[in-house]
Design a protein around this motif. Structure first.
Motif, mmCIF file in Angstrom:
data_model
loop_
_atom_site.group_PDB
_atom_site.id
_atom_site.type_symbol
_atom_site.label_atom_id
_atom_site.label_comp_id
_atom_site.label_asym_id
_atom_site.label_seq_id
_atom_site.Cartn_x
_atom_site.Cartn_y
_atom_site.Cartn_z
ATOM 1 N N UNK A 1 22.055 72.103 57.421
ATOM 2 C CA UNK A 1 22.373 70.868 57.926
ATOM 3 C C UNK A 1 21.164 70.252 58.636
ATOM 4 N N UNK A 2 20.154 70.750 59.512
ATOM 5 C CA UNK A 2 19.411 70.087 60.189
ATOM 6 C C UNK A 2 18.163 69.623 59.212
ATOM 7 N N UNK A 3 17.938 70.485 58.332
ATOM 8 C CA UNK A 3 17.038 70.230 57.201
ATOM 9 C C UNK A 3 17.624 69.041 56.250
ATOM 10 N N UNK A 4 18.974 68.836 56.191
ATOM 11 C CA UNK A 4 19.334 67.952 55.626
ATOM 12 C C UNK A 4 19.196 66.169 55.934
ATOM 13 N N UNK A 5 19.460 66.399 57.622
ATOM 14 C CA UNK A 5 19.369 65.218 58.436
ATOM 15 C C UNK A 5 17.763 64.851 58.430
ATOM 16 N N UNK A 6 16.993 65.868 58.323
ATOM 17 C CA UNK A 6 15.579 65.455 58.614
ATOM 18 C C UNK A 6 15.053 64.855 57.101
ATOM 19 N N UNK A 7 15.718 65.405 56.176
ATOM 20 C CA UNK A 7 15.275 64.823 54.629
ATOM 21 C C UNK A 7 15.950 63.612 54.404
ATOM 22 N N UNK A 8 16.913 63.006 55.323
ATOM 23 C CA UNK A 8 17.315 61.691 54.918
ATOM 24 C C UNK A 8 16.126 60.812 55.402
ATOM 25 N N UNK A 9 15.448 61.044 56.412
ATOM 26 C CA UNK A 9 14.199 60.264 56.824
ATOM 27 C C UNK A 9 12.942 60.705 55.759
ATOM 28 N N UNK A 10 12.746 61.946 55.868
ATOM 29 C CA UNK A 10 11.561 62.295 55.027
ATOM 30 C C UNK A 10 11.676 62.106 53.474
ATOM 31 N N UNK A 11 12.724 62.096 53.040
ATOM 32 C CA UNK A 11 12.786 61.800 51.467
ATOM 33 C C UNK A 11 13.450 60.352 51.133
ATOM 34 N N UNK A 12 14.176 59.800 51.857
ATOM 35 C CA UNK A 12 15.012 58.666 51.278
ATOM 36 C C UNK A 12 14.494 57.454 52.277
ATOM 37 N N UNK A 13 13.890 57.362 53.490
ATOM 38 C CA UNK A 13 13.689 56.404 54.206
ATOM 39 C C UNK A 13 12.197 56.033 54.274
ATOM 40 N N UNK A 14 11.496 57.240 55.035
ATOM 41 C CA UNK A 14 10.178 56.944 55.532
ATOM 42 C C UNK A 14 9.345 56.447 53.951
ATOM 43 N N UNK A 15 9.361 57.209 52.768
ATOM 44 C CA UNK A 15 8.525 56.992 51.816
ATOM 45 C C UNK A 15 8.588 55.677 51.120
ATOM 46 N N UNK A 16 9.875 54.959 51.518
ATOM 47 C CA UNK A 16 9.821 53.374 50.862
ATOM 48 C C UNK A 16 9.318 52.608 51.954
ATOM 49 N N UNK A 17 8.606 53.036 52.946
ATOM 50 C CA UNK A 17 8.117 52.034 53.832
ATOM 51 C C UNK A 17 6.642 52.505 54.678
ATOM 52 N N UNK A 18 6.204 53.360 53.739
ATOM 53 C CA UNK A 18 4.797 53.699 54.338
ATOM 54 C C UNK A 18 3.690 52.781 53.594
ATOM 55 N N UNK A 19 2.495 53.176 54.192
ATOM 56 C CA UNK A 19 1.509 52.076 54.177
ATOM 57 C C UNK A 19 1.234 51.634 52.608
ATOM 58 N N UNK A 20 1.066 52.577 51.849
ATOM 59 C CA UNK A 20 0.435 52.223 50.559
ATOM 60 C C UNK A 20 1.704 51.695 49.635
ATOM 61 N N UNK A 21 2.994 51.873 49.868
ATOM 62 C CA UNK A 21 4.056 51.023 49.518
ATOM 63 C C UNK A 21 4.023 49.804 49.865
ATOM 64 N N UNK A 22 4.067 49.316 51.264
ATOM 65 C CA UNK A 22 3.697 48.078 51.773
ATOM 66 C C UNK A 22 2.814 47.358 51.039
ATOM 67 N N UNK A 23 1.371 48.222 50.848
ATOM 68 C CA UNK A 23 0.541 47.319 50.478
ATOM 69 C C UNK A 23 0.699 46.868 49.051
ATOM 70 N N UNK A 24 1.378 47.790 48.494
ATOM 71 C CA UNK A 24 1.662 47.217 46.892
ATOM 72 C C UNK A 24 2.718 46.193 46.847
ATOM 73 N N UNK A 25 3.607 46.189 47.793
ATOM 74 C CA UNK A 25 4.511 45.219 47.987
ATOM 75 C C UNK A 25 3.755 43.656 48.137
#
Length: 217
Positions: A94-118
């Motif tokens: 359960x804890x790993x799943x909560x962390x993965x919501x951010x680590x897999x589904x939120x953070x990667x879409x807003x990191x620096x290289x993605x924002x630079x591409x946008x």
């Protein structure tokens, strides 16, 4: 001089989450700043350490570890106390799943290289980028709000800070930068505020790192 060397960037969410994990474990480390805006991550020296050119990377005992989830799992296995995870397998999942919501589904879409591409290749204006980031933060935080209501105590899971806080606090920091409306997430924000009152966690904050320069954009 510590046996652990953390290569990171003050404002990097993945570096921030790793600093929190190290702090909760009570581990000393030497810090080597990698200036992402200056492009140091693309240089030969750093690429020899981390082939993706991403932060963080951690040197320990002559080995180099990459990717913050793997680094944090290593810390938990190598120094199991104080624990970042609960004891039972269901609770740990359960804890790993909560962390993965951010680590897999939120953070990667807003990191620096993605924002630079946008903003670069796709030519998106700042308001569109902000909308993009806020969409994914909002979706992830809505799910976490429900899970914190189910599993939380003083913190996101139970009554002591752990793995979820390692991931949550950097994302809350990012949300503030992008002016995300956090009012729909009172339980999540109460956890974040409580965690930041812990001096161990507070010391990992971006603004308190030696390479912090006050840049907010």
């Amino acid at each position: 001089m510590s046996d652990i060397v953390l290569h990171g960037y003050w404002r990097s969410g993945t570096s921030y989450r790793t600093r929190i994990a190290l702090a909760l474990k009570g581990l000393d480390y030497d810090y080597r700043a990698v200036d992402l805006r200056a492009g140091e991550q693309h240089g030969e020296t750093y690429r020899a350490l981390q082939p993706q050119g991403l932060v963080p990377a951690m040197e320990v005992g002559g080995d180099v570890l990459v990717q913050s989830p793997a680094i944090i799992e290593y810390l938990e296995e190598r120094w199991p106390e104080p624990a970042l995870l609960p004891t039972g397998p269901v609770d740990r999942a359960a804890v790993r799943g909560m962390a993965a919501i951010i680590g897999c589904d939120v953070h990667p879409l807003g990191n620096l290289r993605i924002l630079k591409y946008l903003t670069g290749e796709l030519g998106q204006p700042p308001e569109s980028v902000r909308s993009w980031v806020n969409r994914w933060i909002g979706d992830g935080f809505a799910a976490l709000e429900t899970l914190i209501a189910k599993h939380g105590g003083a913190f996101a899971f139970g009554d002591r800070p752990g793995l979820v806080e390692c991931y949550l606090l950097p994302q809350v920091y990012s949300a503030a930068r992008f002016q995300t409306d956090l009012s729909p997430f009172p339980k999540l924000m109460a956890v974040a505020e409580r965690a930041l009152a812990d001096e161990r966690i507070a010391a990992a904050h971006p603004d308190r790192q030696p390479d912090a320069d006050g840049e907010t954009k």
